[in-house]
Design an enzyme around this catalytic site. Sequence first.
Site, short mmCIF file in Angstrom:
data_model
loop_
_atom_site.label_atom_id
_atom_site.label_comp_id
_atom_site.label_asym_id
_atom_site.label_seq_id
_atom_site.Cartn_x
_atom_site.Cartn_y
_atom_site.Cartn_z
N GLY A 1 36.21 -30.46 24.50
CA GLY A 1 36.83 -31.78 24.64
C GLY A 1 36.62 -32.49 23.33
N HIS B 1 36.51 -20.94 23.43
CA HIS B 1 36.75 -21.37 24.82
C HIS B 1 36.88 -20.18 25.77
CE1 HIS B 1 37.63 -25.73 24.32
NE2 HIS B 1 37.82 -25.36 23.08
N GLU C 1 36.53 -20.07 28.85
CA GLU C 1 37.12 -20.48 30.15
C GLU C 1 38.63 -20.31 30.15
OE1 GLU C 1 36.12 -22.48 27.79
OE2 GLU C 1 37.40 -24.25 27.69
N ARG D 1 32.04 -29.75 12.26
CA ARG D 1 33.16 -30.09 13.16
C ARG D 1 34.52 -29.86 12.52
NH1 ARG D 1 33.27 -35.93 15.07
NH2 ARG D 1 34.79 -35.09 16.53
N CYS E 1 32.50 -25.24 22.38
CA CYS E 1 33.26 -26.07 21.45
C CYS E 1 32.61 -27.45 21.30
CB CYS E 1 34.72 -26.12 21.87
SG CYS E 1 35.81 -26.47 20.50
N SER F 1 33.63 -34.34 21.29
CA SER F 1 32.18 -34.56 21.35
C SER F 1 31.80 -36.04 21.20
CB SER F 1 31.48 -33.71 20.30
OG SER F 1 32.03 -33.95 19.03
N1 GLN Z 1 37.09 -31.11 17.68
C1 GLN Z 1 36.31 -31.38 18.87
C2 GLN Z 1 35.05 -32.17 18.55
O1 GLN Z 1 34.73 -32.36 17.43
C3 GLN Z 1 35.96 -30.10 19.57
C4 GLN Z 1 37.22 -29.39 20.02
C5 GLN Z 1 37.13 -28.73 21.36
O2 GLN Z 1 36.17 -28.91 22.12
N2 GLN Z 1 38.16 -28.00 21.72
O3 GLN Z 1 34.40 -32.59 19.45
#
Ligand code: GLN
Length: 186
Positions: free
Chosen positions: A47, A168, A170, A106, A79, A49
Amino acid sequence: MRIGVLALQGAFIEHEKKILECGAEAFEIRQRRDIEKSFDGIILPGGESTVMGKLLNELDLMNPVREFIKGGMPVMGTCAGLILLAEHISGDETVHIGTMGITAKRNAYGRQLGSFHAKALFEGIGEIPMTFIRAPYIESSERAEILASVEGKAVAAKEGKQLALAFHPELEDTPFMHEYFLNKIV
Ligand code: GLN
């Protein structure tokens, strides 16, 4: 086995489905009272962060989740979940849960800024498909063992009962990584 999936934001439903496919029980962690009953492991989904970190603090979940993990509660962060677990975020003073001895970088991985697929060896499993979505990578590891790398960048690490993945699992067809988490870590 009962696994709590952090369900504040991001790709949590897919994780719940994979846990159910493995024959375990999944429940959603949305507020403080959700973690009052007993459970065997936590999943921190992908998601954003920064948003998840903010919500964890606002909902008074950050400290209890950190204490559970410090106390040996098994956790799998994917992620954004990897970024939440990292003790350091490259070029950023922010620390979220911060229980894992890795430095996360990131939004910096892959030829494309968006998403891409790869296949790579994962220690203890073999070659697996990996889906990356604006993914971080593990820039350095202070204490964790690196379990997989893609294009020379570390994308999976384990430290005790903490498992961090830049990709990912999932989103794949079969729940191989959830099985690994349930069988080898929980
Ligand atoms: N770019 C997102 C972050 O920095 C991580 C991306 C993801 O969870 N698919 O939190």
